[in-house]
Design a protein around this motif. Structure first.
Motif, mmCIF file in Angstrom:
data_model
loop_
_atom_site.group_PDB
_atom_site.id
_atom_site.type_symbol
_atom_site.label_atom_id
_atom_site.label_comp_id
_atom_site.label_asym_id
_atom_site.label_seq_id
_atom_site.Cartn_x
_atom_site.Cartn_y
_atom_site.Cartn_z
ATOM 1 N N ILE A 32 44.392 30.194 46.948
ATOM 2 C CA ILE A 32 44.597 29.211 45.863
ATOM 3 C C ILE A 32 45.285 29.695 44.900
ATOM 4 N N HIS A 33 46.654 29.513 44.722
ATOM 5 C CA HIS A 33 47.427 30.185 43.423
ATOM 6 C C HIS A 33 46.828 29.443 42.345
ATOM 7 N N MET A 34 46.654 30.369 40.931
ATOM 8 C CA MET A 34 46.124 29.595 39.770
ATOM 9 C C MET A 34 47.241 30.239 38.735
ATOM 10 N N PRO A 35 48.160 29.559 38.505
ATOM 11 C CA PRO A 35 49.233 29.824 37.792
ATOM 12 C C PRO A 35 48.906 29.567 36.204
ATOM 13 N N ASP A 36 48.045 28.696 35.939
ATOM 14 C CA ASP A 36 47.570 28.446 34.807
ATOM 15 C C ASP A 36 46.021 29.353 34.302
ATOM 16 N N GLU A 37 45.955 30.186 35.038
ATOM 17 C CA GLU A 37 44.698 30.925 34.676
ATOM 18 C C GLU A 37 45.032 32.193 33.972
ATOM 19 N N GLU A 38 44.076 32.315 32.702
ATOM 20 C CA GLU A 38 44.494 33.438 31.936
ATOM 21 C C GLU A 38 44.387 34.858 32.688
ATOM 22 N N PRO A 39 45.221 35.685 32.468
ATOM 23 C CA PRO A 39 44.877 36.909 33.242
ATOM 24 C C PRO A 39 43.887 37.748 32.988
ATOM 25 N N PRO A 40 43.188 38.493 34.061
ATOM 26 C CA PRO A 40 42.182 39.114 33.614
ATOM 27 C C PRO A 40 42.546 40.548 33.120
ATOM 28 N N LEU A 41 41.437 41.076 32.512
ATOM 29 C CA LEU A 41 41.799 42.527 31.905
ATOM 30 C C LEU A 41 41.239 43.351 32.841
ATOM 31 N N LEU A 42 41.827 44.695 33.072
ATOM 32 C CA LEU A 42 41.509 45.556 34.065
ATOM 33 C C LEU A 42 41.155 46.932 33.458
ATOM 34 N N TRP A 43 40.296 47.507 34.045
ATOM 35 C CA TRP A 43 39.947 48.866 33.705
ATOM 36 C C TRP A 43 40.120 49.828 34.937
ATOM 37 N N GLY A 44 40.685 51.170 34.724
ATOM 38 C CA GLY A 44 40.919 52.163 35.571
ATOM 39 C C GLY A 44 41.854 51.806 36.831
ATOM 40 N N ALA A 45 42.562 50.807 36.840
ATOM 41 C CA ALA A 45 43.518 50.263 37.972
ATOM 42 C C ALA A 45 44.731 51.145 37.982
ATOM 43 N N GLY A 46 45.092 51.930 36.864
ATOM 44 C CA GLY A 46 46.330 53.026 36.942
ATOM 45 C C GLY A 46 47.167 52.278 37.557
ATOM 46 N N ALA A 47 48.024 53.188 38.163
ATOM 47 C CA ALA A 47 49.412 52.556 38.826
ATOM 48 C C ALA A 47 49.227 51.920 40.111
ATOM 49 N N ASP A 48 48.059 51.975 40.632
ATOM 50 C CA ASP A 48 47.920 51.320 42.014
ATOM 51 C C ASP A 48 48.224 49.963 42.204
ATOM 52 N N LEU A 49 48.151 49.290 40.982
ATOM 53 C CA LEU A 49 48.436 47.867 41.352
ATOM 54 C C LEU A 49 49.795 47.390 40.789
ATOM 55 N N ASP A 50 50.432 46.747 41.709
ATOM 56 C CA ASP A 50 51.863 46.338 41.334
ATOM 57 C C ASP A 50 51.765 44.817 41.206
ATOM 58 N N PRO A 51 52.343 44.495 39.794
ATOM 59 C CA PRO A 51 52.368 43.180 39.420
ATOM 60 C C PRO A 51 53.212 42.094 40.281
ATOM 61 N N VAL A 52 54.244 42.726 41.079
ATOM 62 C CA VAL A 52 54.899 41.973 41.828
ATOM 63 C C VAL A 52 54.107 41.375 42.993
ATOM 64 N N HIS A 53 52.922 41.925 43.418
ATOM 65 C CA HIS A 53 51.960 41.187 44.270
ATOM 66 C C HIS A 53 50.977 40.351 43.477
ATOM 67 N N GLU A 54 50.535 39.475 44.117
ATOM 68 C CA GLU A 54 49.484 38.464 43.445
ATOM 69 C C GLU A 54 48.103 39.382 43.585
ATOM 70 N N LEU A 55 47.265 38.984 42.665
ATOM 71 C CA LEU A 55 46.035 39.549 42.644
ATOM 72 C C LEU A 55 45.087 38.382 42.904
ATOM 73 N N LEU A 56 44.185 38.526 44.012
ATOM 74 C CA LEU A 56 43.483 37.416 44.682
ATOM 75 C C LEU A 56 41.962 37.855 44.532
ATOM 76 N N ILE A 57 41.082 37.174 43.714
ATOM 77 C CA ILE A 57 39.741 37.537 43.611
ATOM 78 C C ILE A 57 38.996 36.550 44.551
ATOM 79 N N ASP A 58 37.817 37.239 44.920
ATOM 80 C CA ASP A 58 36.964 36.365 45.956
ATOM 81 C C ASP A 58 36.413 35.140 45.015
ATOM 82 N N TRP A 59 36.118 34.115 46.278
ATOM 83 C CA TRP A 59 35.599 32.766 45.793
ATOM 84 C C TRP A 59 34.355 32.798 45.201
ATOM 85 N N ARG A 60 34.035 32.239 44.078
ATOM 86 C CA ARG A 60 32.466 31.820 43.755
ATOM 87 C C ARG A 60 32.557 30.237 43.032
ATOM 88 N N ASP A 61 31.202 30.004 43.195
ATOM 89 C CA ASP A 61 31.025 28.751 42.695
ATOM 90 C C ASP A 61 31.254 28.711 40.997
#
Length: 203
Positions: free
Chosen positions: A170-199
């Motif tokens: 499920i793409h969430m274009p209107d979602e405020e982006p999260p803040l990240l800690w310790g991700a370094g250069a390993d995450l490339d914003p070209v690729h979508e960040l998908l978090i696990d589902w929850r209620d």
């Protein structure tokens, strides 16, 4: 009447640190403990703090999101709970990898003790947990809370976000982006960040 936690006893498992805050000159106790090591009185006190700090705008689903991980609790010398936060495990899918993430939840400080460094004490303890136990940290911040987190070195995710729901991505274009800690250069914003589902709120 504000909830007061019981004095240290055999059931109170965790790590305790005496702290002399920069503001107010009062001795406080910072404790970290897993949800399973908090007794019902401590959990009720933390839940009540959420209602007080968020002026009733904190749901049972929000509270449930903060359970099952490590809590940081700051109390004064009478046992009064002043501040709380927790970090729970979630999974983030990114560029073909499933990353173990420490997700920060339920961070709050008593209204009459805000801006005295207590939120920083809580976050310092939670960041230590993330550094020792997770690949990265993540959180969803309010406008007011974002200033605290950015000043501590959290960084805003610049890419798109979504979730892996029961029926797929499920793409969430209107979602405020999260803040990240310790991700370094390993995450490339070209690729979508998908978090696990929850209620409730996904982020």
């Amino acid at each position: 009447m504000a909830p007061t936690l019981p004095p240290p006893g055999p059931r109170q498992i965790g790590v305790r640190t005496q702290i002399w805050p920069e503001y107010g000159g009062r001795v406080t106790t910072l404790r970290t403990a897993h949800t399973c090591d908090l007794d019902p009185t401590e959990l009720r006190a933390a839940r009540a703090l959420m209602d007080e700090a968020f002026d009733g705008d904190f749901t049972d689903a929000d509270w449930d999101h903060g359970l099952g991980g490590v809590h940081a609790l700051v109390c004064d010398d009478s046992g009064l709970l002043l501040a709380h936060g927790s970090v729970v495990q979630r999974r983030i899918l990114h560029n073909g990898r499933s990353l173990r993430a420490g997700y920060v939840e339920a961070v709050a400080v008593r209204p009459d003790r805000q801006r005295q460094g207590l939120g920083g004490q809580v976050m310092g303890a939670l960041e230590r947990v993330i550094d020792r136990a997770y690949v990265l940290g993540a959180l969803s911040a309010s406008d007011e809370g974002q200033r605290l987190y950015l000043a501590r070195g959290w960084r805003e995710w610049k890419g798109s976000v979504g979730t892996l729901g029961p029926e797929g991505v499920i793409h969430m274009p209107d979602e405020e982006p999260p803040l990240l800690w310790g991700a370094g250069a390993d995450l490339d914003p070209v690729h979508e960040l998908l978090i696990d589902w929850r209620d409730g709120d996904v982020f």
